[in-house]
Design a protein around this motif. Sequence first.
Motif, PDB file in Angstrom:
ATOM      1  N   ASN A   1     -11.234  -0.824  -0.957  1.00  0.00           N
ATOM      2  CA  ASN A   1      -9.998  -0.257  -0.418  1.00  0.00           C
ATOM      3  C   ASN A   1      -8.942  -0.077  -1.508  1.00  0.00           C
ATOM      4  OD1 ASN A   1     -10.483   0.102   2.480  1.00  0.00           O
ATOM      5  ND2 ASN A   1     -10.783  -2.099   2.500  1.00  0.00           N
TER       6      ASN A   1
ATOM      7  N   ILE B   1       0.525  -0.510   6.401  1.00  0.00           N
ATOM      8  CA  ILE B   1       0.772   0.130   5.108  1.00  0.00           C
ATOM      9  C   ILE B   1       1.753  -0.689   4.274  1.00  0.00           C
ATOM     10  CG2 ILE B   1       0.299   2.444   5.998  1.00  0.00           C
ATOM     11  CD1 ILE B   1       3.324   2.960   5.975  1.00  0.00           C
TER      12      ILE B   1
ATOM     13  N   SER C   1      -7.297   3.475  -2.542  1.00  0.00           N
ATOM     14  CA  SER C   1      -5.833   3.593  -2.602  1.00  0.00           C
ATOM     15  C   SER C   1      -5.396   4.319  -3.867  1.00  0.00           C
ATOM     16  CB  SER C   1      -5.189   2.204  -2.545  1.00  0.00           C
ATOM     17  OG  SER C   1      -5.531   1.535  -1.355  1.00  0.00           O
TER      18      SER C   1
ATOM     19  N   LEU D   1       0.840  -1.199   0.000  1.00  0.00           N
ATOM     20  CA  LEU D   1       0.000   0.000   0.000  1.00  0.00           C
ATOM     21  C   LEU D   1       0.871   1.244   0.000  1.00  0.00           C
ATOM     22  CD1 LEU D   1      -2.819   1.366   0.389  1.00  0.00           C
ATOM     23  CD2 LEU D   1      -2.430   1.147   2.851  1.00  0.00           C
ATOM     24  N   ASN D   2       1.927   1.251   0.772  1.00  0.00           N
ATOM     25  CA  ASN D   2       2.849   2.391   0.842  1.00  0.00           C
ATOM     26  C   ASN D   2       3.427   2.711  -0.531  1.00  0.00           C
ATOM     27  OD1 ASN D   2       4.520   4.385   2.169  1.00  0.00           O
ATOM     28  ND2 ASN D   2       6.221   2.932   2.034  1.00  0.00           N
TER      29      ASN D   2
ATOM     30  N   ILE E   1      -8.904   3.778   4.586  1.00  0.00           N
ATOM     31  CA  ILE E   1      -8.467   2.546   3.944  1.00  0.00           C
ATOM     32  C   ILE E   1      -8.219   1.504   5.017  1.00  0.00           C
ATOM     33  CG2 ILE E   1      -6.673   1.466   2.526  1.00  0.00           C
ATOM     34  CD1 ILE E   1      -6.215   4.236   1.244  1.00  0.00           C
TER      35      ILE E   1
ATOM     36  N   ILE F   1       0.497   4.074  -3.017  1.00  0.00           N
ATOM     37  CA  ILE F   1      -0.021   5.417  -2.757  1.00  0.00           C
ATOM     38  C   ILE F   1       0.986   6.497  -3.153  1.00  0.00           C
ATOM     39  CG2 ILE F   1      -0.587   7.028  -0.874  1.00  0.00           C
ATOM     40  CD1 ILE F   1      -2.276   4.913   0.380  1.00  0.00           C
TER      41      ILE F   1
ATOM     42  N   THR G   1      -6.623  -1.605   6.412  1.00  0.00           N
ATOM     43  CA  THR G   1      -5.461  -2.464   6.189  1.00  0.00           C
ATOM     44  C   THR G   1      -4.757  -2.676   7.525  1.00  0.00           C
ATOM     45  OG1 THR G   1      -3.332  -2.667   5.038  1.00  0.00           O
ATOM     46  CG2 THR G   1      -4.055  -0.448   5.600  1.00  0.00           C
TER      47      THR G   1
ATOM     48  N   THR H   1       1.663   8.282   3.507  1.00  0.00           N
ATOM     49  CA  THR H   1       0.800   7.120   3.261  1.00  0.00           C
ATOM     50  C   THR H   1      -0.180   6.936   4.401  1.00  0.00           C
ATOM     51  OG1 THR H   1       2.481   5.990   1.928  1.00  0.00           O
ATOM     52  CG2 THR H   1       0.750   4.630   2.904  1.00  0.00           C
ATOM     53  N   ARG H   2       0.331   7.016   5.644  1.00  0.00           N
ATOM     54  CA  ARG H   2      -0.561   6.864   6.798  1.00  0.00           C
ATOM     55  C   ARG H   2      -1.605   7.977   6.835  1.00  0.00           C
ATOM     56  NH1 ARG H   2       4.456   5.778   9.496  1.00  0.00           N
ATOM     57  NH2 ARG H   2       4.699   3.536   9.886  1.00  0.00           N
TER      58      ARG H   2
ATOM     59  N   SER I   1      -4.181   7.206   4.179  1.00  0.00           N
ATOM     60  CA  SER I   1      -4.913   5.982   4.533  1.00  0.00           C
ATOM     61  C   SER I   1      -5.980   6.289   5.575  1.00  0.00           C
ATOM     62  CB  SER I   1      -3.951   4.916   5.071  1.00  0.00           C
ATOM     63  OG  SER I   1      -3.056   4.497   4.088  1.00  0.00           O
TER      64      SER I   1
END
Length: 501
Positions: A408, A397, A412, A350-351, A392, A354, A394, A383-384, A387
């Motif tokens: 999600n 991340i 993203s 995810l990090n 989001i 994004i 998760t 990212t956080r 999110s």
Amino acid sequence: MAEPCLLSVRGISKTFPGVKALEEVDFDLAAGEVHALLGENGAGKSTLVKILTGIHRKDAGSIAIGGVETEITDSADARRKGIAAIHQEFALSPHLDAGTNIFLGRIPNHLFFLANRRRIYRESQEILDRLATGIDARTRVADLGVGKRQMVEIAKALSMNTRMLIMDEPTSALSSEECRHLFKIIAELKGQGIGIIYISHKLDEIHRICDRISVMRDGRKVSTREAGNITVAEIIRQMVGREIGEQFYKGEVERGEPVLEARRLSDRTFLRDISFSVRRGEILGLAGLVGAGRTETARCLFGVSPLASGDILVNGRKVDIRSPRDAVANGIVMLSEDRKGSGLFLPQSLNFNITIAALNAARSRREYFRFGCLDSANQRRRTREYSERLRIKTPSIDQSMRNLSGGNQQKSILAKWLLLNPGVVIFDEPTRGIDVGAKQEIYRLMEQLLSKGMAIIMISSELPEILALSDRILVLSRGRAAGVLERGEATQEKIMTLAVK
């Protein structure tokens, strides 16, 4: 419920790192039954399907087929036991013909290869004709539309003596006529004693074709009911665990000056003289039948498809957009309808997903690099931040994108583009394949973008969604602009009248 029971699942549980995906789930499928499996993205539907098709191994519980307890060791074992799945992303080779795809992986390769090829075409054509598909087995899959490709997938499953067929969002990309044909095929399969597990977020079609409905939430089965004994409102309440009010909602946002103008756009193949504008705080809906040119128009604006003629203006200034990089540099971003194919790097975190666009955009690189080195702490902080802002779900991340639900994943992609602070956001089928709760989250986010002065171009095949969310609606027909309707005057009848011009 029809008898005998084809499939019986008892106490199935599955845990992934940081996530309890399934917890003591029971499920039955009878011969000649269509059993709907419903739930929000992340409810556990996909995990259960992957266990039944041999992609994942269960941690606990039992599976019985035809009353005999069994283990499903892998995908080939599932097929041998009569289980096949048709996923949203078709498992077809586009450059091979339909007949070869139907028997792909089972084509003998020896001295009698040519004779086998004749047999393959003969047998695949028999199946395609039985389904009344109108497809020639020698036609290349790349030359078939989405509805026809789905018929090839069904024929492929039937060629393996399938007794249990799993359909995952089978109508998400189909026209009304293609949906009607699919439902006819489903009725015929029921008559042959084939059991069907039917997964869909289009709740209006569930009562039309399903015998029973099972609802899942947070990895557990909430209920199983006869389809005639549960309303859509009850289904939604069980799916989300709360009351859902008006499904489509858009508050009033003050509209400003035009952010983007298109003047007489034509591409090299299909689009002709399309003109429109979209203003700050406005949603411009693009409506039309399948093949009308909606996605083609968006791809031209985003620089994916080249223009043959016409001008694009951003904030009153003519711009030259020849690639997505040019579009992003001019504040135009796009969420593709094919989020997995062109919107995400599924194996990556995810990090990574994004921040990847911001790391490569010239105007934002200095925020993430110091003395030529990546500032990973700032990258993770951003990212956080997004999110949390976009809610989001998760466990981390660092979670791989392939493990996130469809809703999600969609959020993203939006987070990725919002990091660039765009002026225009193009949503192509923003709620396709996501559940009721996730849809409302997307609508909420769209309204937030409008309140910040952004403009939205939205493509949707769901007319109620277009009518409820759009300030103006541009209707396309056969690659041309058929007309523009203001919010107060637009109706489904007026849109369809323009769409068939």
